[in-house]
Scaffold this active site. Structure first.
Site, mmCIF file in Angstrom:
data_model
loop_
_atom_site.group_PDB
_atom_site.id
_atom_site.type_symbol
_atom_site.label_atom_id
_atom_site.label_comp_id
_atom_site.label_asym_id
_atom_site.label_seq_id
_atom_site.Cartn_x
_atom_site.Cartn_y
_atom_site.Cartn_z
ATOM 1 N N CYS A 177 4.819 10.653 -47.912
ATOM 2 C CA CYS A 177 4.871 10.358 -49.341
ATOM 3 C C CYS A 177 4.484 8.925 -49.669
ATOM 4 O O CYS A 177 4.070 8.636 -50.790
ATOM 5 C CB CYS A 177 6.273 10.635 -49.882
ATOM 6 S SG CYS A 177 6.863 12.309 -49.583
ATOM 7 N N HIS A 318 10.568 6.577 -57.291
ATOM 8 C CA HIS A 318 10.039 7.710 -56.523
ATOM 9 C C HIS A 318 10.484 9.026 -57.164
ATOM 10 O O HIS A 318 9.676 9.928 -57.348
ATOM 11 C CB HIS A 318 10.507 7.615 -55.078
ATOM 12 C CG HIS A 318 9.845 8.572 -54.157
ATOM 13 N ND1 HIS A 318 8.479 8.615 -53.967
ATOM 14 C CD2 HIS A 318 10.353 9.543 -53.355
ATOM 15 C CE1 HIS A 318 8.172 9.548 -53.084
ATOM 16 N NE2 HIS A 318 9.296 10.138 -52.705
ATOM 17 N N GLU A 329 18.139 6.791 -53.937
ATOM 18 C CA GLU A 329 17.262 5.801 -54.548
ATOM 19 C C GLU A 329 18.030 4.976 -55.580
ATOM 20 O O GLU A 329 17.835 3.755 -55.681
ATOM 21 C CB GLU A 329 16.049 6.457 -55.201
ATOM 22 C CG GLU A 329 15.048 5.439 -55.722
ATOM 23 C CD GLU A 329 13.748 6.054 -56.215
ATOM 24 O OE1 GLU A 329 12.751 5.316 -56.310
ATOM 25 O OE2 GLU A 329 13.725 7.272 -56.509
ATOM 26 N N LYS A 350 6.938 11.534 -61.612
ATOM 27 C CA LYS A 350 6.939 12.911 -61.099
ATOM 28 C C LYS A 350 7.530 13.904 -62.093
ATOM 29 O O LYS A 350 7.333 15.110 -61.952
ATOM 30 C CB LYS A 350 7.693 12.980 -59.768
ATOM 31 C CG LYS A 350 6.979 12.324 -58.613
ATOM 32 C CD LYS A 350 7.767 12.481 -57.313
ATOM 33 C CE LYS A 350 7.115 11.726 -56.180
ATOM 34 N NZ LYS A 350 7.166 10.258 -56.376
ATOM 35 N N HIS A 355 5.251 16.570 -57.501
ATOM 36 C CA HIS A 355 5.138 15.657 -56.357
ATOM 37 C C HIS A 355 3.794 15.851 -55.649
ATOM 38 O O HIS A 355 3.630 16.783 -54.863
ATOM 39 C CB HIS A 355 6.282 15.928 -55.378
ATOM 40 C CG HIS A 355 6.467 14.870 -54.338
ATOM 41 N ND1 HIS A 355 5.499 13.938 -54.034
ATOM 42 C CD2 HIS A 355 7.520 14.601 -53.521
ATOM 43 C CE1 HIS A 355 5.941 13.153 -53.073
ATOM 44 N NE2 HIS A 355 7.166 13.527 -52.760
ATOM 45 N N PHE A 414 9.064 11.311 -46.093
ATOM 46 C CA PHE A 414 9.484 11.967 -44.860
ATOM 47 C C PHE A 414 9.354 10.995 -43.684
ATOM 48 O O PHE A 414 8.538 10.066 -43.708
ATOM 49 C CB PHE A 414 8.615 13.188 -44.581
ATOM 50 C CG PHE A 414 8.905 14.376 -45.449
ATOM 51 C CD1 PHE A 414 10.067 14.469 -46.188
ATOM 52 C CD2 PHE A 414 7.999 15.426 -45.526
ATOM 53 C CE1 PHE A 414 10.331 15.572 -46.974
ATOM 54 C CE2 PHE A 414 8.251 16.535 -46.303
ATOM 55 C CZ PHE A 414 9.424 16.612 -47.039
#
Length: 428
Positions: A177, A318, A329, A350, A355, A414
């Site tokens: 990501c 994010h 986050e 997003k 995403h 990830f």
């Protein structure tokens, strides 16, 4: 996490600015179409019609349905490259045009100092899946003779270099990501320290296929509650969020040093001040609850930029819309910004895109630069139920007129990856 930044940059070099933006997005093809939809909170998430997803728990995605690949690459070539290639070509061409640079007309020595840094998380996975299907289920003779080079991640940047006759470094950054955030950080460093004069950079990903969607569904991190109302499915930081929505897209930029941009009278969207990246070394997909390494990536970006947390007046988060990511986050933002964390206006792009995997960081940067240009914060839509664990000011549901000069764009990925960029309006 207290700030250790004394306002000085540890490493100084040329100042790097963005002079061109291009976009292929689920909610609008073209820079201004993307921004108009985003600032108005218009979602690009729809029911999947490109293949049969009726057997899957998730049947929605952010697909660029109005994008026409054939306008950017020949029908014959389309058979031999991943879908993300024409997307990246289209966004790159728009960014170059926006910057007023005809790359192929530049002298050879300038093109040798003009590089590519492309971020992509999935690369050609969709293309590989198509080739395997062709071989095993359809016609083996129909498999592309370019299956190997077009499936090799590094070749993706070469497609851009070849199209625009760029002879400088041609790199693909694939870190999940955070890919396009890392690609932008790499491109900035190349110019800052004199290894290149211009960089075409950003992200492109097109991971929507039966196999990839099935794999994500097996992980149980996708939204399944909004198949009948796709535009409501991506709801970062809302208490009733139930997972992210897979999407695709490409957002590309032209970077150059400030003096060159000024000398040619270029319009400047903003400056990339700093970049930071960390790895938690924790888990393939989970995040450590303490949020220390996402916070440290933001802190490193601030230190690289030579600014303090108190200088930041906007955050682009994010915000995947999973319970875990948004909670952690929020914790990381509070560790960096302390008591200001809940008052700094934030946007989660997003919410209107889903995403787009490795391209998500570049989408956030594009949205932030255009917000800076227009002094307008785009909303985080689908904020139906406040989450006490995510008590940031996410500009809920309705956009906001607000000038800001310094912004931080955050990414979490990830493999425990974290990355952040600091952007600033150029005032001098």
């Amino acid at each position: 996490m207290p700030s250790k930044n004394n306002g000085t940059r540890p490493l100084q070099g040329r100042r790097v600015v963005i002079t061109g933006i291009g976009a292929v997005s689920p909610n609008g093809v073209g820079r201004e179409a993307f921004w108009t939809a985003t600032r108005n909170g218009v979602s690009g998430i729809k029911a999947i019609g490109e293949f049969d997803a009726s057997h899957l728990p998730t049947r929605i995605a952010g697909i660029c349905t109005t994008f026409e690949p054939g306008r950017h690459i020949s029908a014959n070539e389309l058979k031999h490259v991943p879908r993300l290639v024409p997307m990246a070509l289209a966004a790159s061409a728009e960014a170059l045009e926006d910057a007023g640079v005809q790359a192929s007309d530049l002298p050879l020595e300038e093109r040798r100092r003009f590089g590519v840094s492309l971020g992509s998380g999935g690369g050609g996975l969709e293309f590989i899946e198509k080739q395997f299907r062709q071989y095993y289920l359809d016609d083996p003779k129909g498999v592309s003779l370019y299956t190997i080079p077009s499936s090799t991640p590094g070749t993706l940047a070469s497609e851009l270099s070849m199209r625009f006759a760029l002879r400088g470094p041609s790199h693909v950054i694939s870190t999940g990501c955070t890919s396009s955030t890392d690609a932008l950080g790499h491109a900035m460093s190349m110019i800052r320290y004199g290894r290149a004069d211009r960089m075409l950079t950003g992200g492109s990903d097109s991971p929507i296929s039966v196999g990839i969607l099935t794999g994500f569904c097996l992980m149980r991190i996708m939204s399944t509650a909004w198949n009948d109302e796709p535009e409501r499915a991506s709801r970062p930081f809302s208490k009733d969020r139930d997972g992210f929505v897979l999407s695709e897209g490409s957002w590309m930029f032209l970077l150059e040093d400030l003096d060159t941009a000024k000398a040619r009278g270029a319009r400047i969207y903003g400056e990339i001040l700093g970049y930071g990246a960390t790895c938690e070394a924790f888990h393939r997909v989970r995040l450590d609850e303490n949020g220390e390494e996402p916070a440290r990536a933001m802190q490193l970006a601030l230190e690289d930029a030579g600014v303090s947390p108190g200088d930041v007046d906007h955050l682009n988060l994010h915000g995947t819309s999973t319970q875990m990511n948004d909670r952690i986050e929020t914790r990381a933002v509070k560790a960096v910004f302390g008591g200001r964390a809940t008052t700094i206006p934030c946007s989660a792009t997003k919410s209107v895109l889903g995403h787009p995997q490795g391209a998500c960081g570049s989408a956030s940067v594009a949205a932030t630069l255009l917000a800076m240009r227009d002094s307008y914060l785009h909303p985080t839509i689908n904020q139906d139920e406040p989450d006490p664990d995510c008590d940031l000011d996410v500009v809920p549901n309705v956009g906001r007129e607000r000038r800001f000069d310094t912004a931080l764009c955050n990414c979490i990925g990830f493999g425990s990856k974290n990355a952040a960029l600091v952007l600033r309006r150029v005032l001098d």
